[in-house]
Motif scaffolding. Structure first.
Motif: not given
Lengths: 332, 246
Positions: A74, A77, A79, A89, A106, A108, A112, A181, A185
């Motif tokens: 989580c 992002d 990738a 994710q 990534g 964004q 992570a 999910s 994000t």
């Protein structure tokens, strides 16, 4: 049983919610930068929220799972993929023995979180597994991951999410994951306001300076890290030089050193500080800051203590609901 | 003695501050330490850290632990009411007896590169600086800045020095330094602007013990001059002990 680090990534550390109870001895609380994304990841694999996770910064590692493992990613992002298959994710993912999970750089977000069922079992130091690099405390030997490390984890025990156990047996893919999910994000990218309440020294700043503080779009300097974000955009001057007596600071304290460029103290902040504190970031908006990258811009918005605490409590209720819904899904 | 007063105020949504005064002195610090000790000895569920400083105590808390089901009072207000009640009962006057801790120090030389400058500035011989520093009654006011890093009050006025104009980039572990009316012991290799006068062979921050530090707020500290030979012998002994523990 362990997870092997094939490539460490830019800055990957073991972090839990922080090292509490020792700040009176000067020991930094540390812990995750984004406790929303991290708790979502723990919730997605049925962990207690205090279990240790990996905090992955900007550019991801490559990890190999020697045995089957239930993991969730989580936050930013980055990738992630296993072989040529994108890794889903924000949900529990049961990976096959021998799977290699690869993160990239990534677009964004900044951080992570990877949770594994049972948590990363590095030694507990002063009640926490969090890595504090500056004093080489906690985590894996008190440092960021490096190539060849083996992260201790518990062997995977089937049964928590029976459908995934069955699906992995039948699937051809290197993993099994549900369609649902929890949302990975932490914060929509459009949200660019960070809520603050007035700090203990708010009144030491003139009306004009306070308006400047609230009216300026600040940028996060590249010279920012887990300890603090240095901001550029406006010089905040005191009415007169303040003789400050050192006192406790906390996650999200906005302090103003003599040069006038504010600093937001982040997870690895010191326990005490001696600069005037103009504001304090509302705890609910710390994840938003944790996901901001260097050079990103945002503005502060003043709220009352009541608004900040009500938003905090609402966020906790939201997490409890997400946990309930995960439990409902896995029992289907 | 003036009537005891305090001020309770929020620092954001997850920290409450109690301030006992605006001046660093023994009495004010004692009150802060006494409150902190009480709150540590009588823990409240949801309070995650209690941090005493020179004149204040911070109470770090999880707001959800102080939320009312009906939700009329804020978590902050409920915690503040509790702290107010504790203070009204007079706990800030119940200071515990100080522990006495000896810290051996090898003064001057490469360990204390600023000793001679301090002596010159204060019109003393280096030996006199050592004598005054080691015979003064020191007391730990707070830990902060770095893990186990003590701010030690009680520096004799004859040794009062400003901070150095240019901070040093790297100060070795165990270095004893002075500035203003205080002494410190560096527990982490960091930059710093204090005047370096000596070094102790003792490990001041010990993450494998609980508490993880040699000194605690309120401790009476006695600096004991040792020779370079004694310093080296104690370093070796310390390493042997560490090896035995490992």
């Amino acid at each position: 049983m362990s997870v092997e680090v094939i490539r460490p990534g830019l800055l990957t550390t073991v972090q839990d919610l922080g090292r509490f109870g020792y700040q009176r001895f000067g020991v930094v609380a540390g812990g995750v930068m984004d406790n929303w994304a991290q708790r979502l990841a723990n919730a997605a694999v049925g962990n207690d929220e205090r279990e240790a996770t990996l905090e992955i910064t900007m550019q991801g590692p490559v990890l190999r799972f020697g045995e089957p493992a239930l993991v969730a990613v989580c936050g930013a992002d980055l990738a992630p993929r296993i072989g040529s298959v994108p890794f889903p994710q924000g949900r529990p993912v049961l990976v096959r023995a021998g799977a290699v999970l690869e993160f990239r750089a990534g677009e964004q977000g900044c951080r992570a979180y990877l949770a594994i069922r049972g948590g990363f079992r590095v030694p507990v130091v002063m009640g926490s597994r969090s890595t504090y690099i500056r004093a080489a405390l906690g985590g894996l030997e008190g440092r960021a991951l490096k190539k060849g490390d083996r992260l201790p984890v518990d062997a995977y025990a089937p049964g928590w999410y029976p459908e995934l156990d069955r699906a992995l047996d039948e699937a051809k893919t290197p993993f099994a994951a549900p369609r649902w999910s929890v949302g990975f994000t932490a914060v929509p990218a459009s949200a660019r306001r960070v809520r603050v309440v007035a700090g203990p020294q708010w009144d030491l700043f003139s009306q004009e300076t306070r308006e400047l503080f609230l009216g300026t779009e600040f940028g996060i300097s590249v010279n920012s890290d887990r300890m603090g974000y240095r901001l550029t955009g406006a010089m905040l001057k005191l009415r007169r030089p303040a003789e400050m007596i050192s006192e406790a600071v906390t996650f999200g304290t906005v302090q103003v050193p003599p040069d006038g460029n504010p600093i937001i103290l982040m997870a690895d902040r010191q326990t005490t500080g001696g600069y005037p504190k103009i504001a304090q970031v509302a705890a609910v908006d710390l994840p938003r800051l944790a996901q901001a990258r260097p050079l990103e811009r945002f503005a502060f918005e003043l709220v009352t203590l009541a608004e900040a605490q009500q938003a905090y409590l609402a966020r906790e209720r939201e997490l409890a609901k997400i946990r309930e819904s995960i439990d409902f899904q896995r029992r289907q | 003695m003036a009537k005891a007063t305090w001020r309770i105020a929020p620092q954001g949504d997850s920290c409450l501050m109690v301030e006992f005064g605006q001046k660093i002195d023994r009495e004010t610090n004692l009150r802060a330490r006494a409150l902190a000790q009480y709150l540590v000895d009588h823990p409240l569920s949801g309070v995650v850290d209690v941090v005493p400083a020179f004149t204040s105590v911070a109470v770090h808390y999880r707001p959800e632990a102080f939320a009312e089901p009906a939700g009329t009072a804020l978590p902050y207000e409920r915690l503040a009411a509790h702290v107010e009640q504790v203070l009204q009962a007079g706990v800030e006057r119940q200071a515990p007896e100080p522990r006495h801790v000896e810290i051996p120090v090898c003064y001057g030389g490469e360990f204390g590169p600023d000793l001679e400058e301090v002596a010159r500035a204060r019109k003393l011989a280096p030996d006199e600086v050592v004598a005054i520093h080691s015979q003064s009654p020191h007391i730990v006011y707070m830990l902060g800045f770095a893990p186990g890093f003590p701010y030690i009050a009680g520096l004799d006025e004859r040794l009062a020095m400003p901070r150095r104009a240019t901070p040093r980039l790297k100060i070795p572990l165990g270095t004893i330094a002075i500035a203003g009316g205080q002494s410190v012991v560096y527990t982490l290799e960091t930059p710093g602007g204090w005047n370096l006068i000596g070094r102790t062979p003792l490990r001041v921050f010990t993450p494998e013990t609980d508490p993880p530090c040699l000194l605690r707020p309120g401790d009476a500290v006695h600096f004991v001059p040792i020779t370079l030979a004694q310093y080296k012998a104690q370093c070796d002994a310390g390493q042997d002990a560490a090896a035995e523990r490992a």
